[in-house]
Design an enzyme around this catalytic site. Sequence first.
Site, PDB file in Angstrom:
ATOM      1  N   ASP A 265      29.374  69.436  50.464  1.00 35.71           N
ATOM      2  CA  ASP A 265      30.726  69.581  51.017  1.00 35.71           C
ATOM      3  C   ASP A 265      30.674  70.450  52.278  1.00 35.71           C
ATOM      4  OD1 ASP A 265      33.390  69.233  51.439  1.00 35.71           O
ATOM      5  OD2 ASP A 265      34.062  70.338  49.678  1.00 35.71           O
ATOM      6  N   HIS A 269      33.652  75.523  59.939  1.00 35.71           N
ATOM      7  CA  HIS A 269      34.702  76.040  60.821  1.00 35.71           C
ATOM      8  C   HIS A 269      34.075  77.220  61.540  1.00 35.71           C
ATOM      9  CE1 HIS A 269      37.914  73.755  58.838  1.00 35.71           C
ATOM     10  NE2 HIS A 269      37.385  74.123  57.676  1.00 35.71           N
TER      11      HIS A 269
HETATM   12  O1  DOR Z   1      37.374  73.263  51.708  1.00 35.15           O
HETATM   13  C1  DOR Z   1      37.463  72.101  52.095  1.00 35.15           C
HETATM   14  N1  DOR Z   1      37.177  71.769  53.367  1.00 35.15           N
HETATM   15  N2  DOR Z   1      37.869  71.166  51.246  1.00 35.15           N
HETATM   16  C2  DOR Z   1      38.115  69.901  51.651  1.00 35.15           C
HETATM   17  O2  DOR Z   1      38.506  69.086  50.846  1.00 35.15           O
HETATM   18  C3  DOR Z   1      37.964  69.509  53.071  1.00 35.15           C
HETATM   19  C4  DOR Z   1      37.055  70.416  53.760  1.00 35.15           C
HETATM   20  C5  DOR Z   1      37.140  70.284  55.247  1.00 35.15           C
HETATM   21  O3  DOR Z   1      37.012  69.170  55.757  1.00 35.15           O
HETATM   22  O4  DOR Z   1      37.295  71.301  55.915  1.00 35.15           O
HETATM   23 ZN    ZN Z   2      34.777  67.614  51.396  1.00 37.85          ZN
HETATM   24 ZN    ZN Z   3      37.240  67.836  48.976  1.00 42.27          ZN
END
Ligand code: DOR
Ligand code: ZN
Ligand code: ZN
Length: 396
Positions: A265, A269
Amino acid sequence: MQMSLLIKNGRIFIGGKLLVKNILTEDSIISSITSGIPQADEIINAGGKIVIPGVIDPHVHFREPGMIQKEDFLSGSTAAASGGVTCFLDMPNNRPPTLTKKDLEMKRVFARKSVVNFGFHFGSSTGNIGEIRNARCIASVKIFMNASTGNMLIENEETIRKIMESSKMNTIHAEGKDAERAIKIARSAGKRFYLCHVSDAKEIEKVRENEKRNVFAEVTPHHLFLTKKDQNRMVKMKPPLKGENDRKALWEALRDGTIDTIGSDHAPHRPEEKMSSELFGVPGVETRLPLMLDAVNRGLLNLGRAVQTMCENPAMIFKIKNKGFIKEGKDADLTIIDMKLKKRVRNDSLLTKCGWSPFDGFELKGWPTHTIVNGRVVYENGSVAEKDKGTEVSYD
Ligand code: DOR
Ligand code: ZN
Ligand code: ZN
């Protein structure tokens, strides 16, 4: 130009065992696994190391198009290569989101920069059922049942069922009660789906008690290694970190087979953006394999489960053609690991464009030393070659 590569003296992970053999790759395919020493253009001596199938990250957000100040396909894929990852599947919550054939074609062009192999999850909205039905060569259709980066939330159950009925495979972001809802809707639609990032004991219970087993479950390293007590590590993400009991339940489920895959995941950022506003997500594509190898060294998991959940199962679940296993005729995507190598995760040596990790400072034992993509060495002992590019995967 085509080339051949010989990896000799490695302990090769085949059929759940480690065999001392040599691997010859030719024209981006594993052409032979042998005790002999064939001629080759290039030779890697893997003495003392283990060769596993190329590691696949089924869940990354590489941010191109739209948010390339955070990551793009070149920076994300070099980070992947340095984390031993030979192939990734990219999520659709871009700007614009990947909701149409045109959006996907555009992403395909951007992804030509990638130094490792890649595939795409398609997006869903209340209005793109026609596009979903016509989408080809995708890993899945993603459904966001909770709000997160990219405004792709879908709440209406009828809409969700329609999307499921129109897709071959779905990956779903659904937390807590919504995970339960997703399982119910999928059952009524007669569908099997991939539940992203399970994060607590209750979700695990729901997956376990679902005797039809119509759900594949993924866990992330951050939910395995961190808890809500780690708030000083910029760990705001969806789903949020939980408590120690939940963390233990995730490990149990990973060991007993309730959890099928580990996905990073990877959701980069920039630190200054993260400090100044409410942004969800942490990077992870480069630290996932070393974290899990360190866990193998500590006896938390065996190497076989690590390979199943990071190589074999992602390939099988998403039906990625010719990947996931070391076998003659499969693609020459291979990761060489040194289980004795100790290194510290350090923000200033990461390749992700966001430049930080929630695991900064962790000393880990067990790291990739070579990442081989289509028979070419893309990562070797700390440096990434950017010249050769990866290719898009296909599906069975
Ligand atoms: O923490 C997260 N960031 N959860 C998500 O579902 C999307 C992801 C993102 O794309 O930043
Ligand atoms: Zn994700
Ligand atoms: Zn997610």
